[in-house]
Structures are given as structure tokens and as C-alpha cells.
Design an enzyme around this catalytic site. Sequence first.
Site, PDB file in Angstrom:
ATOM      1  N   CYS A  31       1.143   1.858  -4.620  1.00  0.00           N
ATOM      2  CA  CYS A  31       0.593   2.393  -2.753  1.00  0.00           C
ATOM      3  C   CYS A  31      -0.619   1.691  -2.379  1.00  0.00           C
ATOM      4  O   CYS A  31      -2.011   2.488  -3.006  1.00  0.00           O
ATOM      5  CB  CYS A  31       1.000   3.971  -2.461  1.00  0.00           C
ATOM      6  SG  CYS A  31       0.377   4.322  -1.675  1.00  0.00           S
ATOM      7  N   CYS A  34      -2.637   4.558  -0.861  1.00  0.00           N
ATOM      8  CA  CYS A  34      -2.973   5.606  -1.940  1.00  0.00           C
ATOM      9  C   CYS A  34      -4.328   5.455  -3.064  1.00  0.00           C
ATOM     10  O   CYS A  34      -4.547   6.557  -3.774  1.00  0.00           O
ATOM     11  CB  CYS A  34      -1.394   6.380  -3.581  1.00  0.00           C
ATOM     12  SG  CYS A  34      -0.161   6.501  -2.526  1.00  0.00           S
TER      13      CYS A  34
END
Length: 101
Positions: A31, A34
Site C-alpha cells: 500500500c 501506508c
Amino acid sequence: MSVINITKNNFQEEVMNSNKPVLLDFWASWCGPCRMVSPLVDEIAEERSDIKVGKINVDEEPELASQFRVMSIPTLVVIKDGKIVNQAVGARPKNQILALL
């Protein structure tokens, strides 16, 4: 204080039984957003001894992600006294993450 890797095995002890507010970062290695939030969460963990900071890898801990109804990551959750008091989805600047606390 360093970031704690939260799993279903230590969740009760580290999060639900914590005497400090807990900031949880739900993330995954693939991600992009993230990876932008992760260093900010690490900084907060180092700077704030009054809170506990944990990271939950949603790929390794699908039960916890499901328990918190995490549909998008990164998801940040603040827990005090075993109850969710704040939650945010998506990448945020550090000041907005601190505002959740």
C-alpha cells in the site's frame, strides 16, 4: 517508545488492557499511502510516551482487520479504555494524526 507489532495473540494484552490510549495503524506492505503514513506513526511513537502505538498488517491479521471493519488502508484507530474513540481512513499529515489523539 517503539511501535509494537500487534497480532491476534497480543491484541488483548497490548491494546484492550492498555492503561494508555492506543494508536493503531492498519497497513499492508503493498500500500503506497501506508508507506507515507508509516514514518509519521513511527515518529509519534518515539515522541509520545503517553500513548502506545501499534501496527497491524492486514494481510497477516485479517481477523483483526475484519473486527475493526477495515475496508481501506491506511486506517488509523485510537482506542482508550478498550473502546474506539477516533478513526480515520487514508493518508494524513502528522498534525492530523496527532489531532486524532
